[in-house]
Design a protein around this motif. Structure first.
Motif, PDB file in Angstrom:
ATOM      1  N   LEU A  78       0.823  -1.199   0.000  1.00  0.00           N
ATOM      2  CA  LEU A  78       0.000   0.000   0.000  1.00  0.00           C
ATOM      3  C   LEU A  78       0.864   1.259   0.000  1.00  0.00           C
ATOM      4  O   LEU A  78       1.961   1.271   0.551  1.00  0.00           O
ATOM      5  CB  LEU A  78      -0.908   0.017   1.232  1.00  0.00           C
ATOM      6  N   SER A  79       0.336   2.304  -0.602  1.00  0.00           N
ATOM      7  CA  SER A  79       0.966   3.615  -0.519  1.00  0.00           C
ATOM      8  C   SER A  79       0.503   4.300   0.762  1.00  0.00           C
ATOM      9  O   SER A  79      -0.463   3.866   1.413  1.00  0.00           O
ATOM     10  CB  SER A  79       0.575   4.468  -1.726  1.00  0.00           C
ATOM     11  N   PHE A  80       1.165   5.387   1.117  1.00  0.00           N
ATOM     12  CA  PHE A  80       0.712   6.154   2.275  1.00  0.00           C
ATOM     13  C   PHE A  80      -0.676   6.741   2.019  1.00  0.00           C
ATOM     14  O   PHE A  80      -1.485   6.895   2.945  1.00  0.00           O
ATOM     15  CB  PHE A  80       1.710   7.263   2.608  1.00  0.00           C
ATOM     16  N   GLY A  81      -0.962   7.048   0.765  1.00  0.00           N
ATOM     17  CA  GLY A  81      -2.291   7.540   0.426  1.00  0.00           C
ATOM     18  C   GLY A  81      -3.367   6.503   0.699  1.00  0.00           C
ATOM     19  O   GLY A  81      -4.456   6.831   1.181  1.00  0.00           O
ATOM     20  N   GLN A  82      -3.076   5.235   0.401  1.00  0.00           N
ATOM     21  CA  GLN A  82      -4.045   4.172   0.675  1.00  0.00           C
ATOM     22  C   GLN A  82      -4.207   3.929   2.178  1.00  0.00           C
ATOM     23  O   GLN A  82      -5.315   3.659   2.652  1.00  0.00           O
ATOM     24  CB  GLN A  82      -3.618   2.889  -0.028  1.00  0.00           C
ATOM     25  N   ILE A  83      -3.100   4.042   2.914  1.00  0.00           N
ATOM     26  CA  ILE A  83      -3.194   3.948   4.373  1.00  0.00           C
ATOM     27  C   ILE A  83      -4.083   5.069   4.909  1.00  0.00           C
ATOM     28  O   ILE A  83      -4.939   4.861   5.783  1.00  0.00           O
ATOM     29  CB  ILE A  83      -1.795   4.028   5.014  1.00  0.00           C
ATOM     30  N   GLY A  84      -3.892   6.261   4.353  1.00  0.00           N
ATOM     31  CA  GLY A  84      -4.726   7.386   4.758  1.00  0.00           C
ATOM     32  C   GLY A  84      -6.189   7.158   4.423  1.00  0.00           C
ATOM     33  O   GLY A  84      -7.084   7.569   5.178  1.00  0.00           O
ATOM     34  N   LEU A  85      -6.472   6.462   3.312  1.00  0.00           N
ATOM     35  CA  LEU A  85      -7.852   6.188   2.928  1.00  0.00           C
ATOM     36  C   LEU A  85      -8.503   5.203   3.907  1.00  0.00           C
ATOM     37  O   LEU A  85      -9.689   5.343   4.237  1.00  0.00           O
ATOM     38  CB  LEU A  85      -7.903   5.622   1.509  1.00  0.00           C
ATOM     39  N   ILE A  86      -7.726   4.220   4.378  1.00  0.00           N
ATOM     40  CA  ILE A  86      -8.242   3.301   5.404  1.00  0.00           C
ATOM     41  C   ILE A  86      -8.638   4.098   6.641  1.00  0.00           C
ATOM     42  O   ILE A  86      -9.717   3.905   7.219  1.00  0.00           O
ATOM     43  CB  ILE A  86      -7.196   2.225   5.763  1.00  0.00           C
ATOM     44  N   THR A  87      -7.745   5.009   7.054  1.00  0.00           N
ATOM     45  CA  THR A  87      -8.027   5.844   8.224  1.00  0.00           C
ATOM     46  C   THR A  87      -9.261   6.704   7.992  1.00  0.00           C
ATOM     47  O   THR A  87     -10.106   6.858   8.882  1.00  0.00           O
ATOM     48  CB  THR A  87      -6.822   6.738   8.541  1.00  0.00           C
ATOM     49  N   LEU A  88      -9.386   7.263   6.792  1.00  0.00           N
ATOM     50  CA  LEU A  88     -10.525   8.118   6.475  1.00  0.00           C
ATOM     51  C   LEU A  88     -11.840   7.341   6.569  1.00  0.00           C
ATOM     52  O   LEU A  88     -12.809   7.806   7.187  1.00  0.00           O
ATOM     53  CB  LEU A  88     -10.364   8.705   5.073  1.00  0.00           C
ATOM     54  N   VAL A  89     -11.874   6.145   5.964  1.00  0.00           N
ATOM     55  CA  VAL A  89     -13.094   5.328   5.996  1.00  0.00           C
ATOM     56  C   VAL A  89     -13.432   4.958   7.436  1.00  0.00           C
ATOM     57  O   VAL A  89     -14.595   5.041   7.865  1.00  0.00           O
ATOM     58  CB  VAL A  89     -12.904   4.064   5.140  1.00  0.00           C
ATOM     59  N   TYR A  90     -12.425   4.564   8.184  1.00  0.00           N
ATOM     60  CA  TYR A  90     -12.645   4.184   9.579  1.00  0.00           C
ATOM     61  C   TYR A  90     -13.155   5.369  10.403  1.00  0.00           C
ATOM     62  O   TYR A  90     -14.104   5.244  11.177  1.00  0.00           O
ATOM     63  CB  TYR A  90     -11.333   3.651  10.151  1.00  0.00           C
ATOM     64  N   GLN A  91     -12.531   6.543  10.218  1.00  0.00           N
ATOM     65  CA  GLN A  91     -12.913   7.707  11.009  1.00  0.00           C
ATOM     66  C   GLN A  91     -14.285   8.249  10.621  1.00  0.00           C
ATOM     67  O   GLN A  91     -15.045   8.715  11.481  1.00  0.00           O
ATOM     68  CB  GLN A  91     -11.858   8.808  10.874  1.00  0.00           C
TER      69      GLN A  91
END
Length: 418
Positions: A66-79
């Motif tokens: 995963l890219s850092f952008g995809q990690i950020g997207l996981i966080t976004l969906v979760y939040q």
């Protein structure tokens, strides 16, 4: 076979069905320690699972490239699911009490855990993160309502005990991730389903107590004894409380996310020593969380808000200029004083808007959770652009927002007796 929770809680809350009878009123005013202990334990398990997900990001990044952008997207969906849905859940359950919504919510978390342990691709990871977030959205407003119902009038004490469980769980998640998930891989995430199943069992028993509690049968307007304030004053007070929560959680984000880097950069500490300092700070936060509620019950929530937000400012302003010894001392003081605020703010807000415990709890838990993530991201960008030391100089001024407490009206009436 009835559990001890059943025996003590049902004896307290469900001997009669009529909420208006003297016996029912007496039950509603009695502090039910078994229920408070159970809901705090459930909070520990819930927040342990939530923090576990965040702690395994490095493993997921490697496993799925995963890219850092995809990690950020996981966080976004979760939040989004964990933060934005909480007020909506609270609004709905204020009007339509759902005693068994807590185990159902934990069922979402269980499903997310299992799905994440077998996820074959990034898209499934997003669905799993959303399910875990939905579980959190149901849990926090409803469990906060249960804590208030079981408080026997000691609302601050009940909220503090409830939140200590969450603090303990949040600190356990990364530790268990390091000990279990990282060495054994993605499949081992499923092992934590046991924790979710235990929580479901406990929350089912709480649901039985909740269903029989007199407050479940009351109308919306009868849940608090304080007279309604004009809408303009309520909106002003809620805006002030939101700003106070902002100052608290942005500052906490600076410690939780970057304190170890600050110590390594400024004092050249090894990683292990810096982590010990962070652990000491987190222990101080747990102590402050437990202290703030009972003190608010005794002297009034507004005084606690004054001291915990504005009163911590001298210590935060000194921190960027302190040596290593005084940095340790100051962070302990900051942790204790600042952590005492949230219980007081939450109970004050619940009393400000009588009969909307779920909405208020969902709003503030969701807002606090979201601010932690946003704060970490914003401060990280600031650190990249300047320095980690500059971040702490900027954040040291945040508690000065506490001066806005002067705008809060008095909604407490007579002080509670401990």
């Amino acid at each position: 076979m009835e559990t001890s929770l059943d025996k003590s809680a049902i004896a307290t809350a469900g001997a009669t069905r009529a909420a208006a009878t003297p016996a029912a009123v007496g039950q509603a005013q009695r502090t039910v320690y078994s229920v408070l202990g159970a809901i705090s334990f459930s909070h520990l398990l819930n927040d342990m699972i939530q923090s576990l997900i965040l702690a395994i990001y490095p493993m997921l990044k490697d496993n799925f490239s995963l890219s850092f952008g995809q990690i950020g997207l996981i966080t976004l969906v979760y939040q989004i699911t964990a933060s934005l849905l909480q007020p909506l859940v609270g609004i709905y359950t204020d009007k339509n009490p759902k005693p068994y919504s807590l185990p159902v919510g934990m069922g979402f978390t269980l499903s997310g855990l299992v799905l994440m342990s077998v996820a074959p691709n990034f898209g499934v990871l997003l669905v799993a993160a959303a399910l875990v977030g939905c579980g959190s959205s149901v849990f926090h407003p409803e469990s906060s309502r249960v804590a208030r119902m079981a408080s026997g009038g000691r609302h601050g004490f009940a909220q503090s005990l409830f939140q200590v469980g969450g603090n303990a769980g949040s600190s356990l998640g990364p530790l268990l991730a390091a000990l279990i998930v990282i060495p054994h891989g993605q499949r081992s995430i499923a092992w934590f389903s046991v924790a979710a199943l235990v929580a479901i069992a406990v929350l089912t028993q709480i649901g039985r107590w909740y269903k029989q509690h007199p407050a479940t049968k009351k109308t919306r307007g009868a849940q608090a004894g304080h007279p309604a304030l004009p809408r303009s004053k309520v909106m002003l007070a809620m805006s002030v409380l939101v700003l106070l929560v902002f100052s608290k959680y942005f500052y906490l984000a600076s410690i939780n996310s970057y304190f170890t880097f600050y110590l390594i950069d400024k004092f050249h500490l090894p990683v292990q020593a810096a982590q010990i300092h962070l652990f000491v700070f987190l222990a101080a936060v747990a102590a402050g969380t437990m202290i703030g509620g009972p003190i608010g019950d005794r002297i009034g929530r507004k005084y606690v808000i004054w001291v915990s937000i504005l009163g911590v400012a001298p210590f935060t302003l000194l921190l960027p200029y302190a040596n290593l010894f005084w940095t340790g001392v100051l962070t302990v003081v900051i942790g204790i004083v600042l952590a005492s605020a949230f219980s007081a703010i939450l109970v004050y807000a619940q009393e400000l808007i009588p009969g909307k415990v779920g909405m208020v709890s969902g709003l503030f838990f969701g807002f606090a959770f979201g601010l932690g993530g946003i704060g970490a991201a914003v401060l990280g960008q600031l650190a990249d652009a300047t320095s980690i030391a500059f971040v702490y100089k900027v954040c040291s001024f945040l508690p000065l927002i506490g001066v806005l407490t002067v705008l809060l009206p008095n909604v407490e009436g007579r002080k509670a007796k401990a």
